[in-house]
Design an enzyme around this catalytic site. Sequence first.
Site, PDB file in Angstrom:
ATOM      1  N   HIS A   1     -27.567 -12.983   5.820  1.00  0.00           N
ATOM      2  CA  HIS A   1     -26.300 -13.299   6.485  1.00  0.00           C
ATOM      3  C   HIS A   1     -26.056 -14.800   6.442  1.00  0.00           C
ATOM      4  O   HIS A   1     -26.999 -15.590   6.421  1.00  0.00           O
ATOM      5  CB  HIS A   1     -26.287 -12.786   7.926  1.00  0.00           C
ATOM      6  CG  HIS A   1     -27.474 -13.211   8.722  1.00  0.00           C
ATOM      7  ND1 HIS A   1     -28.695 -12.581   8.625  1.00  0.00           N
ATOM      8  CD2 HIS A   1     -27.642 -14.219   9.604  1.00  0.00           C
ATOM      9  CE1 HIS A   1     -29.558 -13.176   9.425  1.00  0.00           C
ATOM     10  NE2 HIS A   1     -28.953 -14.178  10.032  1.00  0.00           N
TER      11      HIS A   1
ATOM     12  N   HIS B   1     -24.082 -17.871   8.369  1.00  0.00           N
ATOM     13  CA  HIS B   1     -23.404 -18.310   9.584  1.00  0.00           C
ATOM     14  C   HIS B   1     -22.276 -19.259   9.186  1.00  0.00           C
ATOM     15  O   HIS B   1     -22.512 -20.203   8.413  1.00  0.00           O
ATOM     16  CB  HIS B   1     -24.357 -19.100  10.481  1.00  0.00           C
ATOM     17  CG  HIS B   1     -25.533 -18.327  10.997  1.00  0.00           C
ATOM     18  ND1 HIS B   1     -25.592 -17.818  12.268  1.00  0.00           N
ATOM     19  CD2 HIS B   1     -26.717 -17.981  10.406  1.00  0.00           C
ATOM     20  CE1 HIS B   1     -26.757 -17.207  12.458  1.00  0.00           C
ATOM     21  NE2 HIS B   1     -27.458 -17.286  11.338  1.00  0.00           N
TER      22      HIS B   1
END
Length: 139
Positions: free
Chosen positions: A101, A103
Amino acid sequence: MQEKDCLFCRIINGDIPSSKVYEDEFVYAFLDIAPGFPGHTLIVPKKHYKNILDMDAKETSHIFAAVQKIAPAMMKVTGAEGFHVLQNNNEAAGQTVFHTHFHVIPRKADDGMTLWTPTSYENKEKMLEMAQKIRNEIQ
Ligand code: AMP
Ligand code: ZN
């Protein structure tokens, strides 16, 4: 390619609720539940990869295409003057969810967030030596 026990796979599937910001064929983006600042968004590939090294260049390009869509909208809404694209790989680097992922974190000039404390090399030779060693390892 999804994993039934993976938190982010379950969010993508809709088994776990999320505050969706963006979705396309390849990526899903939603608000981080514990944001650095409001608007902090996570962009994840729809396929399960443990970290960025498991992804190929094409997959990562989909993520960055989404960054370029989402970040301007996030900045406009939050009044941010800048933003980070930050990505943790492995536990030692602070990765807590093992589905890759990215950010996207809104920043303002006086918001007080610090990402790292700068250090220095012992001398210029040590720095050149480090660069040489890394060059030698790149495949
Ligand atoms: P990392 O530490 O880089 O692995 O980031 C994982 C991020 O996932 C953290 O910033 C958490 O706040 C965020 N997070 C964990 N669970 C959820 C959730 N259910 N919905 C949204 N964000 C979450
Ligand atoms: Zn997953």
